[in-house]
Design an enzyme around this catalytic site. Structure first.
Site, PDB file in Angstrom:
ATOM      1  N   ASP A 105       8.763   3.342   6.262  1.00 63.36           N
ATOM      2  CA  ASP A 105       8.120   3.537   4.960  1.00 63.36           C
ATOM      3  C   ASP A 105       8.776   4.722   4.242  1.00 63.36           C
ATOM      4  O   ASP A 105       9.369   5.588   4.874  1.00 63.36           O
ATOM      5  CB  ASP A 105       6.627   3.852   5.143  1.00 63.36           C
ATOM      6  CG  ASP A 105       5.877   2.687   5.768  1.00 63.36           C
ATOM      7  OD1 ASP A 105       6.364   1.550   5.679  1.00 63.36           O
ATOM      8  OD2 ASP A 105       4.818   2.948   6.362  1.00 63.36           O
TER       9      ASP A 105
HETATM   10  N1  URA Z   1       4.743   1.877  11.115  1.00 68.07           N
HETATM   11  C1  URA Z   1       4.321   2.300   9.901  1.00 68.07           C
HETATM   12  O1  URA Z   1       3.153   2.180   9.573  1.00 68.07           O
HETATM   13  N2  URA Z   1       5.229   2.852   9.070  1.00 68.07           N
HETATM   14  C2  URA Z   1       6.537   3.018   9.390  1.00 68.07           C
HETATM   15  O2  URA Z   1       7.302   3.541   8.592  1.00 68.07           O
HETATM   16  C3  URA Z   1       6.962   2.577  10.661  1.00 68.07           C
HETATM   17  C4  URA Z   1       6.055   2.017  11.494  1.00 68.07           C
END
Ligand code: URA
Length: 246
Positions: A105
């Site tokens: 993310d």
């Molecule tokens: N899980 C998440 O919620 N976000 C990420 O960036 C990676 C794994």
């Protein structure tokens, strides 16, 4: 594998095909020290040395990279409006098709891999392969062993049930807690959704490792480097692609 000189050069120099053809016709490119003016001639990037204006180019078409992804950048191809992880690499990597292995993310930091090997990329992400990813998470509220047990049991997240995951609680305070979660799949927002299902908002998420590879402590946010031979061999093994095994 043989490749046309104009294609090879446009990949490596990140110039357009027409620019590159001009350079070649103008005598600016040489292969193994000999000037070549025909853009269509084919060469072998494995063995032939390519130079432009007398400067030798790194002719490897296959690249594997690890990056310490900083917060605030998208895991995506270049974007006109927002910074992406590809902005953190020299343009040659994108030109060679070096792609992120999965996504983090925008606010997640930590280990992100890139490879030109589409098959390895696909295998590392394949749901059946169960490559472990470890994340350090700072979450709101006090984590308890109950949450660890819920992670271990496989959580129902509505549209899917997460595979059993490990949760190691590093510190648990009334305001915030720190933990390391190890998950074997990579569904969208998976770790955040798992914590949310247990009543904890994720405040910070940082990927520590992907399969056999751990983020080196000396690789700072925004920095990247190519994988070593040993790291690549370990990653290929995790993808079920040990040499002679394909
Ligand atoms: N899980 C998440 O919620 N976000 C990420 O960036 C990676 C794994």
């Amino acid at each position: 594998m043989k490749i046309r000189l104009d294609r090879w050069l446009s990949s490596l120099a990140a110039g357009s095909r027409s620019q590159v053809c001009k350079w070649i016709r103008g005598g600016q490119a040489a292969v193994n020290g000999r000037v070549i003016r025909d853009p269509a001639l084919s060469f072998d990037p494995e063995t032939d040395r390519l130079s432009l204006n007398g400067k030798e180019l790194d002719g490897r078409l296959v690249r594997h990279v690890m990056m310490h992804k900083p917060a605030g950048v998208l895991t995506a191809a270049r974007d006109r409006k927002q910074p992406t992880v590809m902005d953190g690499l020299p343009p040659v990597y994108e030109a060679l098709g070096c792609m992120p292995v999965g996504r983090l993310d925008r606010d997640t930091t930590g280990l992100l891999l890139f490879t030109t090997d589409g098959e390895m990329n696909h295998r590392l992400l394949s749901p059946g392969r169960h490559v472990d990813k470890r994340y350090q998470a700072r979450v709101a509220g006090r984590l308890t062993e109950e949450t660890a047990a819920a992670f271990a049991a496989g959580m129902d997240l509505g549209d899917f049930t997460a595979l059993p995951a490990k949760l190691e609680i590093l510190s648990a305070g009334a305001e915030t807690s720190l933990a390391v979660a190890t998950v074997r799949e990579g569904k969208f927002h998976q770790v955040k959704r798992m914590f949310a299902a247990a009543g904890h908002e994720v405040l910070e998420l940082h990927r520590i490792s992907f399969g056999p590879l751990t983020l080196p402590p000396d690789l700072r946010a925004g920095e990247w480097r190519e994988l070593t031979e040993e790291e690549l061999a370990a990653l290929r093994a995790a993808a079920g692609m040990e040499r002679g095994h394909e």
